[in-house]
Write a protein that holds these residues in place. Structure first.
Motif, PDB file in Angstrom:
ATOM      1  N   ASN A   1      -4.908  -9.212  -1.050  1.00 54.90           N
ATOM      2  CA  ASN A   1      -3.909  -8.192  -0.720  1.00 54.90           C
ATOM      3  C   ASN A   1      -2.571  -8.475  -1.410  1.00 54.90           C
ATOM      4  O   ASN A   1      -1.534  -8.060  -0.915  1.00 54.90           O
ATOM      5  CB  ASN A   1      -3.695  -8.166   0.797  1.00 54.90           C
ATOM      6  N   ILE A   2      -2.612  -9.168  -2.539  1.00 57.47           N
ATOM      7  CA  ILE A   2      -1.377  -9.626  -3.160  1.00 57.47           C
ATOM      8  C   ILE A   2      -0.495  -8.469  -3.618  1.00 57.47           C
ATOM      9  O   ILE A   2       0.738  -8.538  -3.515  1.00 57.47           O
ATOM     10  CB  ILE A   2      -1.692 -10.565  -4.358  1.00 57.47           C
ATOM     11  N   SER A   3      -1.098  -7.379  -4.104  1.00 63.23           N
ATOM     12  CA  SER A   3      -0.282  -6.254  -4.570  1.00 63.23           C
ATOM     13  C   SER A   3       0.487  -5.632  -3.406  1.00 63.23           C
ATOM     14  O   SER A   3       1.676  -5.305  -3.535  1.00 63.23           O
ATOM     15  CB  SER A   3      -1.166  -5.200  -5.247  1.00 63.23           C
ATOM     16  N   ALA A   4      -0.174  -5.478  -2.257  1.00 65.74           N
ATOM     17  CA  ALA A   4       0.509  -4.919  -1.086  1.00 65.74           C
ATOM     18  C   ALA A   4       1.563  -5.879  -0.562  1.00 65.74           C
ATOM     19  O   ALA A   4       2.663  -5.464  -0.180  1.00 65.74           O
ATOM     20  CB  ALA A   4      -0.510  -4.597   0.011  1.00 65.74           C
ATOM     21  N   ILE A   5       1.253  -7.175  -0.551  1.00 67.14           N
ATOM     22  CA  ILE A   5       2.216  -8.157  -0.048  1.00 67.14           C
ATOM     23  C   ILE A   5       3.467  -8.190  -0.912  1.00 67.14           C
ATOM     24  O   ILE A   5       4.598  -8.178  -0.407  1.00 67.14           O
ATOM     25  CB  ILE A   5       1.553  -9.549   0.023  1.00 67.14           C
ATOM     26  N   ILE A   6       3.287  -8.244  -2.219  1.00 67.50           N
ATOM     27  CA  ILE A   6       4.439  -8.287  -3.126  1.00 67.50           C
ATOM     28  C   ILE A   6       5.255  -7.008  -3.011  1.00 67.50           C
ATOM     29  O   ILE A   6       6.500  -7.032  -2.994  1.00 67.50           O
ATOM     30  CB  ILE A   6       3.970  -8.511  -4.570  1.00 67.50           C
TER      31      ILE A   6
ATOM     32  N   MET B   1       2.031   4.846  -0.405  1.00 55.51           N
ATOM     33  CA  MET B   1       1.981   4.840  -1.867  1.00 55.51           C
ATOM     34  C   MET B   1       0.885   3.894  -2.371  1.00 55.51           C
ATOM     35  O   MET B   1       0.156   4.218  -3.313  1.00 55.51           O
ATOM     36  CB  MET B   1       3.336   4.414  -2.419  1.00 55.51           C
ATOM     37  N   LEU B   2       0.765   2.735  -1.722  1.00 50.86           N
ATOM     38  CA  LEU B   2      -0.297   1.799  -2.101  1.00 50.86           C
ATOM     39  C   LEU B   2      -1.673   2.399  -1.854  1.00 50.86           C
ATOM     40  O   LEU B   2      -2.591   2.212  -2.669  1.00 50.86           O
ATOM     41  CB  LEU B   2      -0.139   0.501  -1.302  1.00 50.86           C
ATOM     42  N   ASN B   3      -1.831   3.135  -0.762  1.00 45.63           N
ATOM     43  CA  ASN B   3      -3.114   3.784  -0.484  1.00 45.63           C
ATOM     44  C   ASN B   3      -3.454   4.838  -1.524  1.00 45.63           C
ATOM     45  O   ASN B   3      -4.617   4.992  -1.917  1.00 45.63           O
ATOM     46  CB  ASN B   3      -3.101   4.414   0.908  1.00 45.63           C
ATOM     47  N   LEU B   4      -2.445   5.573  -1.984  1.00 46.31           N
ATOM     48  CA  LEU B   4      -2.689   6.602  -2.997  1.00 46.31           C
ATOM     49  C   LEU B   4      -3.141   6.006  -4.322  1.00 46.31           C
ATOM     50  O   LEU B   4      -3.851   6.658  -5.099  1.00 46.31           O
ATOM     51  CB  LEU B   4      -1.425   7.437  -3.205  1.00 46.31           C
ATOM     52  N   CYS B   5      -2.729   4.773  -4.583  1.00 44.64           N
ATOM     53  CA  CYS B   5      -3.109   4.115  -5.839  1.00 44.64           C
ATOM     54  C   CYS B   5      -4.536   3.574  -5.795  1.00 44.64           C
ATOM     55  O   CYS B   5      -5.073   3.179  -6.840  1.00 44.64           O
ATOM     56  CB  CYS B   5      -2.143   2.970  -6.147  1.00 44.64           C
ATOM     57  N   LYS B   6      -5.141   3.529  -4.609  1.00 42.00           N
ATOM     58  CA  LYS B   6      -6.509   3.006  -4.476  1.00 42.00           C
ATOM     59  C   LYS B   6      -7.488   4.168  -4.540  1.00 42.00           C
ATOM     60  O   LYS B   6      -7.867   4.753  -3.533  1.00 42.00           O
ATOM     61  CB  LYS B   6      -6.656   2.235  -3.161  1.00 42.00           C
ATOM     62  N   THR B   7      -7.879   4.509  -5.756  1.00 45.71           N
ATOM     63  CA  THR B   7      -8.710   5.695  -5.979  1.00 45.71           C
ATOM     64  C   THR B   7     -10.181   5.359  -6.175  1.00 45.71           C
ATOM     65  O   THR B   7     -11.036   6.226  -6.012  1.00 45.71           O
ATOM     66  CB  THR B   7      -8.204   6.458  -7.213  1.00 45.71           C
ATOM     67  N   LYS B   8     -10.501   4.116  -6.536  1.00 44.99           N
ATOM     68  CA  LYS B   8     -11.887   3.763  -6.788  1.00 44.99           C
ATOM     69  C   LYS B   8     -12.640   3.582  -5.478  1.00 44.99           C
ATOM     70  O   LYS B   8     -12.053   3.284  -4.442  1.00 44.99           O
ATOM     71  CB  LYS B   8     -11.956   2.485  -7.629  1.00 44.99           C
ATOM     72  N   SER B   9     -13.956   3.717  -5.558  1.00 47.17           N
ATOM     73  CA  SER B   9     -14.768   3.688  -4.338  1.00 47.17           C
ATOM     74  C   SER B   9     -14.694   2.333  -3.632  1.00 47.17           C
ATOM     75  O   SER B   9     -14.651   2.270  -2.404  1.00 47.17           O
ATOM     76  CB  SER B   9     -16.224   4.017  -4.679  1.00 47.17           C
ATOM     77  N   HIS B  10     -14.674   1.233  -4.409  1.00 48.91           N
ATOM     78  CA  HIS B  10     -14.659  -0.080  -3.772  1.00 48.91           C
ATOM     79  C   HIS B  10     -13.292  -0.421  -3.184  1.00 48.91           C
ATOM     80  O   HIS B  10     -13.152  -1.425  -2.491  1.00 48.91           O
ATOM     81  CB  HIS B  10     -15.062  -1.165  -4.784  1.00 48.91           C
TER      82      HIS B  10
ATOM     83  N   GLN C   1     -11.581   1.764  -1.216  1.00 45.85           N
ATOM     84  CA  GLN C   1     -11.330   2.581  -0.039  1.00 45.85           C
ATOM     85  C   GLN C   1     -11.217   1.736   1.231  1.00 45.85           C
ATOM     86  O   GLN C   1     -10.399   2.006   2.109  1.00 45.85           O
ATOM     87  CB  GLN C   1     -12.445   3.622   0.125  1.00 45.85           C
ATOM     88  N   GLU C   2     -12.051   0.690   1.325  1.00 41.54           N
ATOM     89  CA  GLU C   2     -12.027  -0.137   2.527  1.00 41.54           C
ATOM     90  C   GLU C   2     -10.751  -0.969   2.641  1.00 41.54           C
ATOM     91  O   GLU C   2     -10.413  -1.425   3.733  1.00 41.54           O
ATOM     92  CB  GLU C   2     -13.239  -1.068   2.538  1.00 41.54           C
ATOM     93  N   SER C   3     -10.052  -1.184   1.516  1.00 40.16           N
ATOM     94  CA  SER C   3      -8.841  -2.002   1.539  1.00 40.16           C
ATOM     95  C   SER C   3      -7.578  -1.190   1.773  1.00 40.16           C
ATOM     96  O   SER C   3      -6.481  -1.734   1.710  1.00 40.16           O
ATOM     97  CB  SER C   3      -8.709  -2.782   0.225  1.00 40.16           C
ATOM     98  N   LYS C   4      -7.715   0.113   2.036  1.00 43.48           N
ATOM     99  CA  LYS C   4      -6.534   0.909   2.343  1.00 43.48           C
ATOM    100  C   LYS C   4      -5.923   0.472   3.669  1.00 43.48           C
ATOM    101  O   LYS C   4      -6.626   0.044   4.581  1.00 43.48           O
ATOM    102  CB  LYS C   4      -6.895   2.396   2.409  1.00 43.48           C
ATOM    103  N   ILE C   5      -4.607   0.567   3.742  1.00 46.09           N
ATOM    104  CA  ILE C   5      -3.878   0.157   4.943  1.00 46.09           C
ATOM    105  C   ILE C   5      -3.909   1.307   5.940  1.00 46.09           C
ATOM    106  O   ILE C   5      -3.416   2.398   5.650  1.00 46.09           O
ATOM    107  CB  ILE C   5      -2.433  -0.235   4.601  1.00 46.09           C
TER     108      ILE C   5
END
Length: 602
Positions: A114-119, A384-393, A395-399
């Motif tokens: 989760n480093i991108s979200a943490i940073i 904004m971080l959730n919107l950047c997660k567009t790939k199928s794998h 989806q589970e890491s969305k906040i």
């Protein structure tokens, strides 16, 4: 004697120097501090026995309460002023163990997953929260709504905003860990709070260098200089911490003998502390430096130590961090009365910065804006971080919105904000310090105690990692059946390996490339946990056929552990396959029975 110990804290030092090597005043202060820390530890241990799913004891609130109670006998007596040296003691001796332990005990897998979200939340979010809080207070002061900060120059308000953006969710993290919430939520709260502290300190120092005066005007040159200094401090701190972490790995791999655990621990601790001191000398952030030094030591150096050295290192680091945290909150509790109740300090004057005033409009607006600025930080950035997660794998890491709310709710203020407040100089110091004290009290005692009910209210999933304990028990049973002497560390590694087989995340191309490079070119020189063929069948390849494992070498603990893990995995696959086949057979029987019944009815 007890009264004299307490009086040594509250009263001034003796006027005449003593000829003794250790004077009586210093001895009594030290004894009083040790006694208070001991009381906190004993009561905290006792209170933990009464924890439930709805109520958890709060170590920080307990330490504050004990410090407050210790100060009660001196209300109306002579108090020393809030020590000017405390900020030096705090940043030089108390913070380094806390940050080092946070990095050394870090769950690197969840952190870097989760480093991108943490940073984003820790860096961008802290800047946003500081600016929103600081500028809002400046505008309120400019239009004569509050009096706590200057309405002519935004410097003081921005410094206040940066110090109040430093979060310290000790109570929240304790509850999240005890209730075993999702790893993503815990790693986001923990990672954001650790890096957030260092960023807040850097921001505070950056704003403190802004020009004074009523004719404040931030020119493009000054703005560029401030941004440049911020980036140099941030990246320079990380780089310096990595350098010292690599140095410790090289020494522990090629120089240090593994026969002496005390020597291993001493070398690791001194190198970590040197990273903090050198960073401070070079005018970069020692907090970020020692944290990332601890992260690299956990990844490389720790695995170069002997078993006794690793166990001792973990225990020593946690003990030093706990003592530091407890002492800080005890001291904070002891300073509450002379700060918020001037009658308890009758000799205080504004001239010597020992008299403080409670400005309730300033306190109320500051508390409200602290909550609003954190919401403006957490929710938009998470979306904004959730919107950047567009790939199928991804989806589970969305906040989730529940996690966003808990991250916002965990914004407790603590030791960093208090220590920074003590360094503030200026005409509004007597307003700022009491405001910081009240906000810290409110967030730690009130919000911290409501963490468990908030989790229940939001219906956040709890106890999600019980499968790890099942896997750990399976590993223990397998090791016992094979024989040999193994530690809890082996079982933990084994259970994590088994659990990761069914809960592995998607690895990017760059991650896979780095792992290959690290295994081939980095770990042979720096050390670290070498990945053997335990993971060769966890990446989607066909499982081993049952009974194909060669017997382990009983003299090789790693071979025995590997055999145990693969055997447990085979048993899980066999049980899963039998369960699937049984379900199919039952479905066929039910289908045939239903068809026969239908034919008879027809």
């Amino acid at each position: 004697m007890v009264f004299k110990w307490a009086q040594a804290i509250g009263g001034p030092p003796p006027p005449k120097p003593s000829d003794k090597v250790i004077d009586e005043y210093s001895s009594m202060v030290t004894a009083a501090c040790c006694a208070l820390v001991l009381i906190c530890t004993l009561l905290g241990n006792l209170a933990s026995r009464f924890n439930t799913d709805y109520w958890f004891h709060n170590d920080s609130a307990l330490a504050i309460l004990i410090g407050f109670v210790a100060s009660l006998p001196f209300c109306g007596e002579s108090y020393t002023k809030i020590h000017d040296e405390f900020d030096t003691i705090f940043f030089l001796y108390l913070v380094p163990p806390i940050l080092f332990e946070a990095g050394f005990a870090l769950n690197r897998k969840d952190f870097f997953k989760n480093i991108s979200a943490i940073i984003t939340l820790a860096v961008v979010g802290t800047i946003v929260a500081s600016m929103v809080l600081g500028i809002s207070l400046f505008l309120l002061a400019k239009y004569d709504i509050i009096d706590g900060v200057s309405g002519e120059n935004p410097k003081e308000a921005l410094m206040f905003g940066s110090m109040m953006s430093a979060t310290d969710p000790i109570a929240t993290l304790a509850v999240l860990g005890s209730l075993d919430v999702e790893p993503q939520l815990y790693s986001l709260v923990f990672g954001e709070s650790v890096i957030n502290d260092a960023i807040a300190v850097v921001l505070f120092q950056t704003f403190a260098n802004l020009p004074d005066g009523e004719d404040f005007a931030l020119t493009p040159e000054e703005g560029f200089k401030a941004v440049k200094n911020f980036l140099i401090v941030g990246f320079g701190s990380v780089f310096l911490g990595m350098i010292f972490g690599i140095a410790s790995a090289l020494l522990s791999k090629h120089v240090v003998s593994h026969r002496h655990a005390h020597a291993e621990v001493t070398i690791v601790l001194t190198i970590a502390y040197l990273s903090f001191i050198v960073a401070d000398v070079l005018d970069v952030s020692g907090l970020m430096s020692i944290f990332f030094c601890g992260v690299l030591m956990s990844h490389y150096t720790k695995h170069n130590l002997s078993h006794d050295g690793r166990e001792t290192m973990h225990n020593v680091a946690r003990t030093l961090a706990y003592i530091s945290e407890t002492f800080v909150f005890v001291y904070f509790g002891f300073t509450i009365l002379p700060t918020v109740y001037s009658d308890c300090h009758p000799k205080a004057t504004k001239e010597d910065d020992t008299k403080f005033d409670l400005n309730w409009p300033f306190i109320g607006w500051s508390l409200l804006l602290c909550l609003i600025s954190r919401a403006v930080n957490i929710f938009p950035l998470s979306m904004m971080l959730n919107l950047c997660k567009t790939k199928s794998h991804q989806q589970e890491s969305k906040i989730s919105y529940k996690s966003m709310t808990m991250i916002w709710f965990s914004g407790l203020r603590g030791a960093i904000a208090f220590a920074l407040a003590l360094t503030v100089k200026g005409p509004n110091r007597h307003f700022i310090i009491p405001c910081v004290v009240i906000i810290i009290l409110f967030t730690n005692v009130f919000l911290g105690q409501l963490t468990a009910p908030m989790l229940r209210l939001l219906k956040v999933p709890l106890f999600v990692n019980r499968e790890r304990e099942v896997a750990k028990g399976a590993v223990f049973n397998r090791l016992d059946s094979i024989g040999g002497s193994f530690s809890l560390t082996h079982a933990n590694i084994g259970s994590e390996s088994i659990f990761s087989l069914d809960h592995r995340g998607h690895r990017s191309k760059w991650h896979r490339m780095w792992r290959r490079v690290e295994e081939r070119f980095v770990k042979p020189y720096l050390g670290g946990r070498v990945r053997d063929d335990i993971g060769s069948h966890t990446g989607g390849g066909p499982p081993r056929p049952p009974g194909s494992l060669a017997p382990p070498d009983p003299t090789n603990p790693h071979d025995v552990l590997r055999h145990a893990l693969l055997t447990v995995r085979e048993e899980e696959e066999r049980e899963r396959r039998m369960s699937t086949e049984s379900g199919e057979i039952l479905a066929d029987i039910n289908g045939e029975g239903g068809g026969a019944a239908g034919a008879a009815g027809g």
